[in-house]
Design a protein around this motif. Structure first.
Motif, mmCIF file in Angstrom:
data_model
loop_
_atom_site.group_PDB
_atom_site.id
_atom_site.type_symbol
_atom_site.label_atom_id
_atom_site.label_comp_id
_atom_site.label_asym_id
_atom_site.label_seq_id
_atom_site.Cartn_x
_atom_site.Cartn_y
_atom_site.Cartn_z
ATOM 1 N N ALA A 67 -2.905 5.659 -1.503
ATOM 2 C CA ALA A 67 -3.215 5.616 0.036
ATOM 3 C C ALA A 67 -3.291 6.037 0.737
ATOM 4 C CB ALA A 67 -1.814 5.217 0.300
ATOM 5 N N HIS A 100 -0.646 2.723 -5.353
ATOM 6 C CA HIS A 100 -2.116 3.009 -5.016
ATOM 7 C C HIS A 100 -2.556 3.982 -4.567
ATOM 8 C CE1 HIS A 100 -2.663 -1.408 -4.710
ATOM 9 N NE2 HIS A 100 -2.210 -1.418 -4.046
ATOM 10 N N THR A 126 0.677 -1.586 0.183
ATOM 11 C CA THR A 126 -0.061 0.492 0.178
ATOM 12 C C THR A 126 0.855 1.065 -0.097
ATOM 13 O OG1 THR A 126 0.071 -0.421 2.529
ATOM 14 C CG2 THR A 126 -1.885 -1.009 0.955
#
Length: 305
Positions: free
Chosen positions: A288, A286, A275
């Motif tokens: 995040a 990602h 992540t």
């Protein structure tokens, strides 16, 4: 129910080598599996609030009266006998130095329903002894905390064997040690150990944004420059340092574990890796930073602004 990793290991069964098990005659406890495919921030911590996860901040104490911290479930401190031997004892949830409160406030802001406890090993001037550190860390591990935040380090090489033993013990008991790197480019411990999650700072004001460092021993970068933190007297200040990057990763770990209780430390580290903003999965990066715990308004996560 006692979690299996909190039970003492069986040293020997009759007729088997040490640490073996007669699996032809007895069934081992089935362990719920956590599949790692499709790991994204949404999968990892979307909708989580830290509930059911126990975090211990090993530091200068925690001020439970600070509005950005909330309840402190246990407060302990290192004490010394006449011979200078260290042990731990209950104490009031106070923090004369403010450092531990700052770390605890970050964890609480990211994981609002986490159970927070304090193990005080530092003095009013944010210094401490190696004996206090070892005693406090051992207590936190044996107490079975899920995540232990250690925003401090020692430069004493004579403490390395004992710290190594404790870090490895924590790993096998699934007490995840999140440790800040030193703020200066000097050799210190225990952050370089492979059994801990080590954290240094990045300078982007986003509590959920973290990066993987391709050149360890520091593994992850988290928000650690001009961070709004809880401080003494119920106030708020801005401070910089790897000390304040580490509790951002601690908060993420608490969120992830509250949603995926049976993750091992190795799997949890892999989730943080997958992540991280700079890790590409299937050709995409990602986002995040877009997920907030439920109940937190936009802009409130991590800073309690």
């Amino acid at each position: 129910m006692t979690l299996p990793w909190h039970r003492p290991a069986v040293a020997q069964f009759p007729g088997l080598p040490a640490y073996g098990a007669p699996t032809s005659q007895m069934s081992l406890q089935p362990i719920p599996v956590v599949r790692m495919a499709g790991v994204t921030p949404e999968w990892a911590w979307g909708g989580a609030d830290g509930g059911g996860v126990r975090v211990c901040v090993v530091d200068s104490g925690i001020d439970a009266a600070h509005p950005l911290v909330g309840a402190v479930d246990q407060a302990m401190t290192a004490v010394f006998d006449e011979d200078g031997n260290a042990s731990v004892a209950p104490c009031e949830p106070v923090d004369p130095a403010g450092h531990g409160t700052a770390c605890a406030g970050i964890v609480r802001s990211m994981a609002p329903n986490v159970s927070l406890s304090s193990m005080r090993v530092l003095t009013d001037s944010v210094n401490g002894t190696g004996r206090a550190l070892l005693a406090g860390l051992e207590w936190a591990i044996e107490a079975g905390f899920d995540v232990i935040n250690l925003s401090l380090a020692t430069r004493k090489p004579e403490l390395v064997p004992a710290l190594h033993e404790l870090a490895d013990r924590a790993y096998f008991r699934r007490s995840v040690l999140v440790v800040s790197a030193h703020n200066m480019p000097i050799r210190s411990f225990p952050w370089p150990f492979a059994s801990v999650i080590s954290v240094a700072s990045h300078d982007q004001p986003d509590p959920f944004l973290h990066y993987y460092n391709p050149s360890p021993p520091v593994e992850f970068y988290a928000y650690g420059v001009r961070v709004p933190v809880a401080w003494s007297g119920g106030g708020l200040t801005r401070s910089s340092g790897n000390s304040f990057a580490a509790p951002h990763i601690t908060g993420l770990c608490a969120l992830i574990l509250s949603k995926h209780r049976w993750l091992t430390p190795a799997q949890l580290r892999a989730v943080l890796y997958q992540t991280a903003r700079n890790v590409a999965i299937d050709g995409a990066r990602h986002a995040a930073a877009e997920l907030l715990p439920p109940g937190l308004p936009e802009g409130a996560a991590g800073a309690a602004r």
